[in-house]
Design an enzyme around this catalytic site. Structure first.
Site, PDB file in Angstrom:
ATOM      1  N   LYS A 121      61.488  40.324   9.716  1.00  0.00           N
ATOM      2  CA  LYS A 121      62.547  40.505  10.709  1.00  0.00           C
ATOM      3  C   LYS A 121      63.776  41.170  10.108  1.00  0.00           C
ATOM      4  O   LYS A 121      64.653  41.652  10.813  1.00  0.00           O
ATOM      5  CB  LYS A 121      62.938  39.157  11.327  1.00  0.00           C
ATOM      6  CG  LYS A 121      61.757  38.312  11.764  1.00  0.00           C
ATOM      7  CD  LYS A 121      60.781  39.086  12.608  1.00  0.00           C
ATOM      8  CE  LYS A 121      59.459  38.367  12.781  1.00  0.00           C
ATOM      9  NZ  LYS A 121      58.728  38.034  11.582  1.00  0.00           N
ATOM     10  N   SER A 468      50.961  37.101  13.281  1.00  0.00           N
ATOM     11  CA  SER A 468      51.289  37.721  12.004  1.00  0.00           C
ATOM     12  C   SER A 468      50.511  39.015  11.891  1.00  0.00           C
ATOM     13  O   SER A 468      49.423  39.166  12.457  1.00  0.00           O
ATOM     14  CB  SER A 468      50.893  36.784  10.864  1.00  0.00           C
ATOM     15  OG  SER A 468      50.871  37.469   9.642  1.00  0.00           O
TER      16      SER A 468
END
Length: 554
Positions: A121, A468
């Site tokens: 992120k 993921s």
């Protein structure tokens, strides 16, 4: 210079006194102030080496006549946060990173920035900040981890999570599991496959915001330090030429990034981050663009978890530029987009060479004629859902099976590891979306458990959460609208038949409209007790198809 607002004139004497307190010389104050956003910390393997990258950037800036000034950005390790409440705090940091970097850059009137991110992120958060602040900016990441070696084979973090599932199924001993955990992550760096961190660092090159090698040079290579020095020098050139992020991040360069995403086979998380970056420049990105671009773009790379190659292999094969050159030769890129080199994409890649057609397939011999991602729509996902189709086995591209419904990730994992999920099932995990989680947790634990227990070619997983980049198989995420907002996924019942057709971009619940309406009228949402940042985030976050950005107009 922008920094004159804090350095020049009698009115700024108090400001200069504070620079004196920092030990600045008069000569340093006369030069441009270059903020270096350091994401260094001691908890994320991809960030533990960033102090060295930052020092190299500082040298590059100073050599080119700037005054480097370091300030921090946070980062979460998704692997360590996986499978527990901590994962609620991963995606939410993207916006904290963007906001805090905006605050620091504008409050202190920096003339330029060098962003030093690495993990999931952290990269998109700083790209969002760069577009928002819009002063000359260059990115240089910390680089990928080298692949591990277990029993003579290259392995990575996804292998580790799948080993847990194999162990749970009684097919791996405690000693074998320990051998995996000691060897799969052998160096610092972002995990070694085409997971989210490496996807975003590669797409930073495709966007034009990073120098060649940003996404692929391994963290432990000295080439990475040289790259960092050149990034420091490059930002000074951008400052001289007044080339800014919004000159580089445009609608066309975002479409370039999405095209290279398809060729590389990037993480599904890119379909959260690309719309969020687009939002910062006022581009209303429709995730269905992915299908339009995918139909034209061949998938040229099968890096882990989709295949047996790793970031170090992509680097040796010529890196992102070599992939871009293959794609450009099909006429699929906007070659006139500006980049941080001060040259266009076309100028940057014209001499790129594909050094290994086994790692980067030629366009006449792709892994598939269509790209790595697909957006599926239908009555189960009216606003869309996302699947990494390059990591889906052939027999699961079209699938129909009974729903096994769970209102949180933990319940699903217990069922999978408890042997309650069977061939043909469609596992549905809901109330894990941006609002419902909140924070849209990654589902690597359940997808890995499915694969590890030998069900990867017969069981699908559908969620309003996300995956993921290490997930593989028929894993369909980002279902929108999410359950917490009354999306159709909230009305799925145990045993309902779900139909998946990836080639036709369809995701359907085999329940008629009248029955769905009846269920909707009797629906009561799952409510979670929230405090702190998650409570604020839940109020402001938008849907996954809009990039889960924060908005006061939710």
């Amino acid at each position: 210079m922008k920094s004159d607002a804090v350095k020049k004139g009698a009115q700024q004497a108090p400001h200069r006194s504070l620079f004196n307190a920092l030990g600045f010389t008069k000569e340093e104050m006369e030069r441009p102030l270059v903020g270096i956003v350091s994401s260094y910390n001691e908890i994320v393997p991809g960030h533990m080496n960033l102090d060295k990258i930052v020092n190299a950037v500082k040298q590059g800036v100073a050599m080119a006549g700037g005054t480097p000034v370091v300030f921090p950005a946070i980062a979460v390790c998704d692997g360590i946060a996986m499978g527990h409440v901590g994962m609620k705090y991963s995606l939410v940091t993207r916006d904290l990173i963007a906001d805090s970097t905006e605050c620091m850059a504008i409050a202190h009137q920096f003339d330029a920035l060098v962003m030093v991110p690495n993990c999931d992120k952290n990269v998109p958060g700083l790209l969002m900040a760069a577009a928002r602040v819009n002063i000359p900016t260059v990115f240089v990441s910390g680089g990928p981890m080298l692949a591990g070696h277990v029993n003579g084979q290259k392995r990575s973090l996804s292998s580790m999570f799948e080993a847990v599932g194999t162990h749970a199924a009684g097919k791996m001993s405690d000693e074998e599991l320990e051998a995996f955990e000691r060897k799969v992550c052998p160096t610092c760096g972002s995990c070694s496959g085409m997971y989210t961190a490496n996807s975003m660092n590669c797409l930073t090159e495709a966007l034009g915001m990073g120098l060649s090698g940003n996404g692929t040079i391994p963290a432990v290579y000295s080439d990475r330090l040289r790259l960092a020095k050149h990034a420091g020098m490059a930002v000074m050139e951008l400052l001289k030429k007044n080339i800014r992020p919004r000159d580089i991040i445009t609608k066309e360069s975002i479409l370039n990034a999405l095209t290279i995403d398809m060729a590389l086979g990037c993480s599904t998380n890119s379909m959260l981050h690309i719309p969020a970056i687009a939002h910062e420049i006022g581009f209303d990105f429709d995730i269905s663009l992915a299908n339009e671009i995918s139909e034209k773009t061949p998938n040229l790379c099968h890096l882990a978890p989709a295949g047996p190659t790793y970031m170090e292999d992509l680097n040796e094969a010529g890196g992102v530029y070599a992939v871009m050159k293959e794609v450009a030769d099909l006429g699929l890129l906007h070659l006139d987009c500006m980049t941080v080199t001060g040259k266009t994409i076309g100028e940057n890649i014209k001499d790129a060479i594909n050094l290994n057609p086994e790692v980067i397939r030629k366009t006449d011999n792709p892994y598939s004629k269509t790209g790595g991602l697909a957006v599926l729509k239908g009555n189960l996902a009216p606003n869309g859902s996302v699947v990494k189709r390059s990591a889906v086995v052939t027999e699961m591209m079209v699938h129909e099976g009974p729903a096994r419904v769970f209102d949180c990730e933990e319940d699903a994992i217990d069922a999978i590891k408890g042997g309650k999920i069977h061939e043909g099932d469609v596992v549905v995990i809901r109330y894990e979306g941006p609002k419902g989680g909140p924070g849209m947790r990654e589902m690597l634990n359940p997808t890995s458990a499915i694969a590890g227990m030998g069900l990867g070619s017969s069981v699908a997983l559908i969620t309003d959460g996300r995956f993921s980049g290490a997930s593989r198989g028929a894993s369909i995420g980002h279902v929108a609208p999410e359950a917490a907002m009354g999306g159709p996924i909230a009305f799925v019942e145990e045993g309902d038949i779900i139909s998946i057709n990836i080639p036709e971009y369809k995701l359907e619940l085999k329940v008629d409209d009248a029955e769905l309406q009846k269920r909707k009228e009797n629906w009561k949402p799952v409510k979670r007790e929230l405090t702190g940042y998650l409570a604020r985030y839940e109020k402001l976050v938008t849907t996954a198809d809009k990039g889960a950005v924060l908005s006061i107009n939710v």
